[in-house]
Design a protein around this motif. Structure first.
Motif, mmCIF file in Angstrom:
data_model
loop_
_atom_site.group_PDB
_atom_site.id
_atom_site.type_symbol
_atom_site.label_atom_id
_atom_site.label_comp_id
_atom_site.label_asym_id
_atom_site.label_seq_id
_atom_site.Cartn_x
_atom_site.Cartn_y
_atom_site.Cartn_z
ATOM 1 N N GLN A 98 0.760 -1.390 0.069
ATOM 2 C CA GLN A 98 0.013 -0.098 0.001
ATOM 3 C C GLN A 98 0.830 1.207 -0.032
ATOM 4 O O GLN A 98 1.718 1.242 0.777
ATOM 5 N N PRO A 99 0.513 2.267 -0.832
ATOM 6 C CA PRO A 99 1.309 3.517 -0.805
ATOM 7 C C PRO A 99 1.194 4.226 0.618
ATOM 8 O O PRO A 99 0.266 4.686 1.242
ATOM 9 N N PRO A 100 2.361 4.614 0.968
ATOM 10 C CA PRO A 100 2.412 5.621 2.343
ATOM 11 C C PRO A 100 2.061 6.877 1.819
ATOM 12 O O PRO A 100 1.679 7.154 0.704
ATOM 13 N N PRO A 101 1.849 7.917 2.955
ATOM 14 C CA PRO A 101 1.523 9.334 2.753
ATOM 15 C C PRO A 101 2.365 9.920 1.541
ATOM 16 O O PRO A 101 3.642 9.842 1.623
ATOM 17 N N GLY A 102 1.703 10.636 0.544
ATOM 18 C CA GLY A 102 2.712 11.496 -0.352
ATOM 19 C C GLY A 102 2.962 10.411 -1.691
ATOM 20 O O GLY A 102 3.557 11.242 -2.548
ATOM 21 N N TRP A 103 2.364 9.285 -1.557
ATOM 22 C CA TRP A 103 2.773 8.391 -2.719
ATOM 23 C C TRP A 103 1.512 7.773 -3.169
ATOM 24 O O TRP A 103 0.328 7.952 -2.523
#
Length: 722
Positions: free
Chosen positions: A563-568
């Motif tokens: 899962q993408p982290p914040p900002g991605w």
């Protein structure tokens, strides 16, 4: 006069024939397996990097010292093995860059190097008094011996390039020592061996020159000893240029298997030499996958050598032992190195030393077989040959009895081939014998490439051969890519237009590898995803920001359902990979600046090339720092207004420049120069000038040529066996 003309015509013709025969035979493995020459390291390191470096050379970037997008593999002088100071290497890199098919490029370049090696072997055999025929046979056989073909040529081509210059150095230095040639050639060939960057080339030059010193000491030839010392000293002046950058970066690098150890991997036994004529023999040698047997004929030399031992002129070796003492020294030293230990500093895998043992054995065989076989005591010789065939066949069968059909075919080749060769020498002429021996080399090569079409003792990579296909299959990306798992391992990304942090590196950057969980061949572990996103000591910024990574590509079976982290955000998701991309672009797109501390205001960041960068800034009074997406290789220098600044390693080894408290603005200029480059270049230039001066001085002096050992080339069998 007629004899002189024949010599001047036949010599070049035979030499050309040797090269042509080797080039033709080099096509056989390729026809069996189109990826034969792009295997293991050749697939993920050498061929992609050669293509990339060749393109940089075409674009005018010489010498190609630093590739910042290569990360751990980008410090080319420290890597050494790409031989950026060797003109033949550079020419081949340009040639490779003209190809779209890397397999075809590998075939062309490696055929060239094999032919180069064969010509050198021919010359060194002739220099020691062997006839043209036996010298040609050994020269054609040696490039297709087991280790040279399946390991050096197919995979570890840097070793082949270093080995190719060794016989030339031997030949030229011996001729110079006896006054038959200018010392300039010996120095130039020695420099070519050294500048390939492979330490085995330097080792070979040292051993060969040492052996010639022993030979001429036994002959009590003081002028020759002086010449050899001068030649060795001038060749040594090229060593710092190649190895000072490597030593200068040792404080931040690590090399797998470095030190002194003995784990048994690729350690042959001297008893394996008993089967060096059996094309089907797979020796009991430990491999990388901890198997107890090679999957290739790694100790094979030439099919005819063992069966023909009883037919040689052994007395010739005994009578000329002083002239051949250098050959015996080379054979002895390398035989001792070949049996271990497995790790000695930069030298690993003792099987690599066996090809030089075979070079020395080949010279002795060529000398003893000059004039063809002996025919006195024929029954005794036939019996000894039969015993040698039975023993070789039994040892091969005992090692792997389930492949008995292959062993029978190989034994049939040896039996029929030797019988035909001896009969041709007896009833026709020796040249017919030599032709039969070369035909047997071709037959043995066809057998081996049918039974062993690839080197299964090393890694196999299924990448496309086509550069354009690699580019089409490259995953969509923006900016620098960080791979999690195996995306395009090694340096394959260089030809796929993929700016990847992954690289195959012989000298890995220690802090970077540890921080990112990246191995020396460019693959990462599942934990690397969390590591690059974790806060660092630089104001809590994640490592992925300090590296200026724009795309993270995750291998699904390494880290499922990422899962993408914040900002991605998720950019692409396929059955095998998931790519994550930034939601916002990175600042300072003109350079590699990745962080400026609070209070530092950057107005311009420019990186005109990989070695240089500049940053215009203003800042509040007090200390500050700039962080760059560059590895802090030793050799960086930063200054502002003529004042030198402190450079150091940051997280994962990235470059940090500290700004003094009393500097409130200006332009920071950064430049990287390999450690020891200035000294190394000056010494190499001195060596080159010294070689020219020495050659000119030696021409003015009256030449005191010691006659070369007479090569027996009888016109008929009666003379041959008198």
């Amino acid at each position: 006069m007629t004899t002189l003309v024949r010599r001047r015509v036949w010599g070049p013709l035979v030499a050309f024939g040797v090269c042509a025969a080797v080039v033709l035979l080099a096509q056989v493995p390729y026809l069996r397996n189109r990826l034969f020459y792009v295997w293991d390291d050749s697939a993920v390191q050498f061929m992609p990097t050669w293509h990339h470096l060749g393109q940089r050379l075409v674009d005018g970037d010489w010498p190609p010292l630093l590739d910042v997008d290569g990360w751990m593999g980008g410090n080319l002088p420290a890597e050494a093995l790409f031989g950026i100071w060797n003109p033949v290497n550079l020419g081949n890199y340009v040639l490779v860059s003209r190809f779209d098919d890397l397999a075809l490029a590998a075939l062309v370049v490696k055929s060239e190097i094999l032919a180069l090696l064969a010509l050198g072997v021919y010359l060194v055999c002739r220099e020691h008094g062997a006839g043209r025929g036996p010298s040609a046979v050994i020269a054609i056989a040696l490039p297709f011996s087991g280790f040279t073909l399946y390991f050096d040529t197919a995979t570890w081509v840097a070793g082949l390039m270093a080995f190719a210059w060794l016989p030339y150095t031997w030949w030229a230095a011996r001729r110079a020592a006896r006054g038959a040639a200018s010392p300039l050639w010996a120095i130039l060939f020695g420099a070519l061996a050294v500048t390939t960057g492979n330490p085995y080339g330097l080792l070979g030059v040292c051993v060969v020159l040492g052996a010639l010193l022993v030979e001429n000491r036994l002959r009590r030839d003081r002028p020759a000893l002086v010449k050899l010392f001068l030649i060795g000293g001038l060749v040594a002046l090229f060593v710092p240029l190649v190895y000072l950058p490597l030593l200068g970066t040792s404080s931040v690098t690590m090399r797998a298997g470095q030190g002194f150890a003995s784990d048994g991997i690729l350690m042959p036994r001297l008893s394996d030499l008993l089967s060096m004529s059996m094309p089907s023999h797979r020796p009991m040698i430990r491999t990388f996958n901890l198997d107890y047997r090679l999957h290739t004929p790694g100790v094979y030399f030439a099919w005819f050598l063992v069966p023909l031992l009883p037919w040689l002129h052994w007395r010739r070796l005994r009578e000329r032992w002083r002239e051949l003492s250098g050959v015996f020294v080379v054979a002895t030293v390398y035989a001792l190195l070949a049996v271990g230990p497995s790790n000695m500093w930069m030298f690993r895998f003792p099987l690599r030393h066996l090809e030089v043992v075979y070079l020395a054995i080949g010279v002795l065989f060529a000398v003893a077989f000059t004039g063809g076989p002996r025919f006195d005591h024929v029954r005794r010789r036939v019996a000894l040959t039969a015993a040698a065939l039975v023993l070789s066949g039994y040892l091969t069968f005992a090692a792997q009895p389930w492949q008995w059909r292959q062993h029978l075919a190989a034994l049939a080749l040896l039996t029929v081939g030797v019988a035909v060769a001896v009969a041709l020498a007896r009833f026709v002429r020796p040249p017919a014998t030599y032709a039969a021996l070369v035909a047997g080399v071709a037959a043995a090569l066809a057998m081996q490439t049918s039974w062993f079409p690839a080197n299964l003792d090393v890694a196999a990579y299924g990448f496309p051969r086509s550069v354009s296909e690699l580019k089409r299959q490259a995953l969509p990306h923006e900016g620098t890519t960080f791979p999690v798992g195996t995306v395009l391992p090694g340096n394959v990304g260089l030809v796929a237009d993929l700016k990847s942090t992954a690289a195959y590196s012989g000298m890995s950057f220690r802090e970077f590898g540890v921080a990112t969980c990246m191995s020396y061949h460019g693959t990462t572990c599942p934990a690397s995803f969390g590591r690059i996103l974790a806060p660092t000591a630089v104001d809590g910024r994640p490592l992925v920001d300090l590296l200026r990574v724009g795309t993270i590509v995750v291998q699904n079976d390494v880290l499922p359902d990422v899962q993408p982290p914040p900002g991605w955000r998720i950019g692409d998701r396929t059955a095998t990979h998931t790519s994550l991309r930034r939601e916002q672009p990175l600042p300072w797109p003109g350079g590699r600046l990745s962080y400026a501390s609070p209070g530092v205001r950057v107005s311009e960041n420019v990186s005109p090339d990989d070695r240089d960068e500049s940053v215009r800034f203003t800042k509040d009074r007090g200390p500050g720092q700039l962080v760059f997406a560059r590895l802090a290789w030793p050799g960086y220098r930063a200054e502002v207004g003529g004042r030198e600044l402190t450079t150091r390693q940051g997280p994962a080894g990235v470059l940090v420049v500290d700004l003094p408290a009393d500097v409130e603005g200006g332009e920071v200029k950064i430049r990287w120069t390999p450690p020891g480059l200035g000294l190394g270049a000056a010494l190499a230039l001195a060596g080159l000038l010294g070689a020219v001066v020495y050659a000119l001085v030696s021409r003015r002096r009256p030449r005191r040529e010691r006659p070369a050992p007479a090569a027996e080339a009888p016109q008929d069998l009666a003379v041959a066996n008198a």
